[in-house]
Write a protein that holds these residues in place. Structure first.
Motif, PDB file in Angstrom:
ATOM      1  N   ASP A  59      10.861 -15.996   0.347  1.00 27.41           N
ATOM      2  CA  ASP A  59      11.692 -16.484   1.456  1.00 27.41           C
ATOM      3  C   ASP A  59      11.309 -15.896   2.810  1.00 27.41           C
ATOM      4  OD1 ASP A  59      13.736 -17.932   2.660  1.00 27.41           O
ATOM      5  OD2 ASP A  59      15.250 -16.407   2.278  1.00 27.41           O
ATOM      6  N   CYS A  60      10.480 -14.864   2.814  1.00 23.55           N
ATOM      7  CA  CYS A  60      10.266 -14.101   4.060  1.00 23.55           C
ATOM      8  C   CYS A  60       9.190 -14.675   4.970  1.00 23.55           C
ATOM      9  CB  CYS A  60       9.927 -12.653   3.735  1.00 23.55           C
ATOM     10  SG  CYS A  60       8.278 -12.429   3.027  1.00 23.55           S
ATOM     11  N   GLU A  61       8.336 -15.562   4.470  1.00 23.79           N
ATOM     12  CA  GLU A  61       7.248 -16.152   5.259  1.00 23.79           C
ATOM     13  C   GLU A  61       6.325 -15.077   5.857  1.00 23.79           C
ATOM     14  OE1 GLU A  61       8.607 -19.116   8.044  1.00 23.79           O
ATOM     15  OE2 GLU A  61      10.226 -19.754   6.697  1.00 23.79           O
ATOM     16  N   SER A  62       6.143 -13.999   5.104  1.00 17.44           N
ATOM     17  CA  SER A  62       5.271 -12.878   5.496  1.00 17.44           C
ATOM     18  C   SER A  62       5.684 -12.230   6.818  1.00 17.44           C
ATOM     19  CB  SER A  62       3.809 -13.343   5.581  1.00 17.44           C
ATOM     20  OG  SER A  62       3.348 -13.766   4.322  1.00 17.44           O
ATOM     21  N   ASP A  63       6.955 -12.365   7.174  1.00 18.68           N
ATOM     22  CA  ASP A  63       7.500 -11.786   8.400  1.00 18.68           C
ATOM     23  C   ASP A  63       8.287 -10.537   8.025  1.00 18.68           C
ATOM     24  OD1 ASP A  63       9.175 -11.156  10.621  1.00 18.68           O
ATOM     25  OD2 ASP A  63       8.946 -13.194  11.389  1.00 18.68           O
ATOM     26  N   ILE A  64       7.815  -9.375   8.454  1.00 18.68           N
ATOM     27  CA  ILE A  64       8.442  -8.120   8.049  1.00 18.68           C
ATOM     28  C   ILE A  64       9.842  -7.984   8.634  1.00 18.68           C
ATOM     29  CG2 ILE A  64       8.199  -5.601   8.035  1.00 18.68           C
ATOM     30  CD1 ILE A  64       6.228  -7.185   6.258  1.00 18.68           C
ATOM     31  N   ARG A  65      10.094  -8.588   9.793  1.00 17.30           N
ATOM     32  CA  ARG A  65      11.466  -8.576  10.323  1.00 17.30           C
ATOM     33  C   ARG A  65      12.418  -9.298   9.363  1.00 17.30           C
ATOM     34  NH1 ARG A  65       8.664 -10.088  15.110  1.00 17.30           N
ATOM     35  NH2 ARG A  65       8.452  -8.362  16.583  1.00 17.30           N
ATOM     36  N   ARG A  66      11.944 -10.436   8.830  1.00 16.27           N
ATOM     37  CA  ARG A  66      12.789 -11.177   7.886  1.00 16.27           C
ATOM     38  C   ARG A  66      12.901 -10.419   6.559  1.00 16.27           C
ATOM     39  NH1 ARG A  66      15.795 -15.178   7.037  1.00 16.27           N
ATOM     40  NH2 ARG A  66      15.821 -16.403   5.115  1.00 16.27           N
ATOM     41  N   VAL A  67      11.839  -9.764   6.136  1.00 17.58           N
ATOM     42  CA  VAL A  67      11.912  -8.926   4.929  1.00 17.58           C
ATOM     43  C   VAL A  67      13.035  -7.897   5.089  1.00 17.58           C
ATOM     44  CG1 VAL A  67      10.724  -7.177   3.556  1.00 17.58           C
ATOM     45  CG2 VAL A  67       9.489  -9.219   4.293  1.00 17.58           C
ATOM     46  N   LYS A  68      13.045  -7.230   6.239  1.00 13.49           N
ATOM     47  CA  LYS A  68      14.067  -6.205   6.482  1.00 13.49           C
ATOM     48  C   LYS A  68      15.466  -6.813   6.453  1.00 13.49           C
ATOM     49  CE  LYS A  68      15.234  -2.514   9.734  1.00 13.49           C
ATOM     50  NZ  LYS A  68      14.824  -1.811  10.985  1.00 13.49           N
ATOM     51  N   ARG A  69      15.638  -7.974   7.088  1.00 14.53           N
ATOM     52  CA  ARG A  69      16.941  -8.630   7.110  1.00 14.53           C
ATOM     53  C   ARG A  69      17.414  -8.971   5.686  1.00 14.53           C
ATOM     54  NH1 ARG A  69      19.631 -12.072  10.979  1.00 14.53           N
ATOM     55  NH2 ARG A  69      17.893 -11.690  12.407  1.00 14.53           N
ATOM     56  N   LEU A  70      16.502  -9.516   4.882  1.00 16.74           N
ATOM     57  CA  LEU A  70      16.853  -9.904   3.525  1.00 16.74           C
ATOM     58  C   LEU A  70      17.153  -8.688   2.640  1.00 16.74           C
ATOM     59  CD1 LEU A  70      14.174 -12.716   3.031  1.00 16.74           C
ATOM     60  CD2 LEU A  70      16.655 -13.051   3.217  1.00 16.74           C
ATOM     61  N   VAL A  71      16.353  -7.635   2.798  1.00 18.28           N
ATOM     62  CA  VAL A  71      16.574  -6.423   2.007  1.00 18.28           C
ATOM     63  C   VAL A  71      17.920  -5.791   2.347  1.00 18.28           C
ATOM     64  CG1 VAL A  71      15.813  -4.029   1.692  1.00 18.28           C
ATOM     65  CG2 VAL A  71      14.149  -5.889   1.563  1.00 18.28           C
ATOM     66  N   LEU A  72      18.217  -5.649   3.630  1.00 23.87           N
ATOM     67  CA  LEU A  72      19.479  -5.026   4.033  1.00 23.87           C
ATOM     68  C   LEU A  72      20.673  -5.866   3.583  1.00 23.87           C
ATOM     69  CD1 LEU A  72      18.637  -3.647   7.591  1.00 23.87           C
ATOM     70  CD2 LEU A  72      18.635  -2.444   5.407  1.00 23.87           C
TER      71      LEU A  72
END
Length: 280
Positions: A259-272
């Motif tokens: 779901d993150c599209e290789s975007d680390i900002r989105r990774v962080k949002r999803l993880v949190l």
């Protein structure tokens, strides 16, 4: 704190260490590697209750803390930054939006004589130099542009292997971007210089070169007529980041990766978000 709680904390800590390393987890939690080793090895007698509670709080699923993970991509970028610093080299570096460029360069500033400027559209030459002097912990008020540049040069000449990083350099106006030529000429072989941005910067400079726009050929030449380009994060690296930040369930890990599209900002949002759900 009872033995069972300590064991639970130790188990959580072990998962973090296995995803990265003991030293990196120690840095993130602001404790010594020896304390990590003792917690994992069952040598608990000299660890205070306050230390246990501090680690427990930082490892809680709802904790907003974010652990920097040295993936292969981060390692490569830091290696280039180190070469630039050690050998007073000049680089233009491009990476996709959401790559984590700012986070990686911020981690690199923990080294001595590394100065990072977060570029802005409103910078002119004077505000740019004022920001650089501030990063160098130098007085920046009441000086002309020439005086400020001379202060930068004087300070750099007193340093061992300094490097200046211009993060989000694509935000700079032409006036300030052209000032990069002045900096290069003044600091050549004395200080590393790095322009880092998305590929918009590379396209902008190459368009300027192709249209023979003033200053762009000079900039491109000083960058060695090439940019270092980074692709998006690999799936394996994204999984490493997710696991290091407290997500262990394989289904959830894969969901975030997909779901993150290789975007680390989105990774962080999803993880949190997942961690907060787990804490609810």
């Amino acid at each position: 704190m009872d033995h069972l709680t300590k064991q639970q904390i130790s188990d959580q800590l072990r998962k973090r260490v296995e995803a990265t390393s003991g030293n990196k987890v120690a840095t993130a939690l602001k404790i010594s590697p020896a304390t990590i080793s003792h917690m994992l090895g069952g040598k608990w007698e000299n660890i205070s209750p306050e230390m246990w509670r501090s680690v427990q709080k930082q490892l809680e699923p709802g904790n907003k803390g974010w652990m920097f993970v040295e993936t292969k991509e981060a390692t490569r970028l830091k290696s280039i930054l180190s070469d630039c610093k050690e050998h007073s080299m000049v680089f233009g570096i491009c990476a996709p939006a959401g790559f984590g460029k700012s986070e990686i360069t911020k981690a690199f500033t923990e080294q001595e004589n590394v100065f990072k400027i977060n570029c802005n559209e409103f910078f002119n030459r004077k505000t740019f130099l004022a920001e650089l002097l501030e990063q160098m912990h130098q007085d920046n008020g009441g000086y002309s542009i020439n005086e400020m540049l001379n202060k930068v040069i004087k300070k750099v000449n007193q340093m061992d292997s300094p490097v200046i990083i211009l993060d989000e350099a694509d935000k700079l106006s032409d006036q300030v971007l052209f000032f990069f030529i002045t900096l290069y000429n003044a600091l050549q072989d004395k200080c590393g210089l790095i322009l880092i941005a998305t590929d918009h910067l590379e396209k902008r400079i190459k368009r300027g070169v192709d249209s023979n726009k003033k200053g762009y050929k000079e900039i491109f030449s000083r960058l060695g007529r090439r940019f270092v380009n980074f692709p998006a994060y690999s799936l394996a690296s994204i999984k490493q980041i997710v696991r290091a930040n407290g997500i262990d369930d394989e289904e959830t890990v894969n969901m975030i990766v997909n779901d993150c599209e290789s975007d680390i900002r989105r990774v962080k949002r999803l993880v949190l978000a997942r961690r907060l759900e787990g804490a609810a």
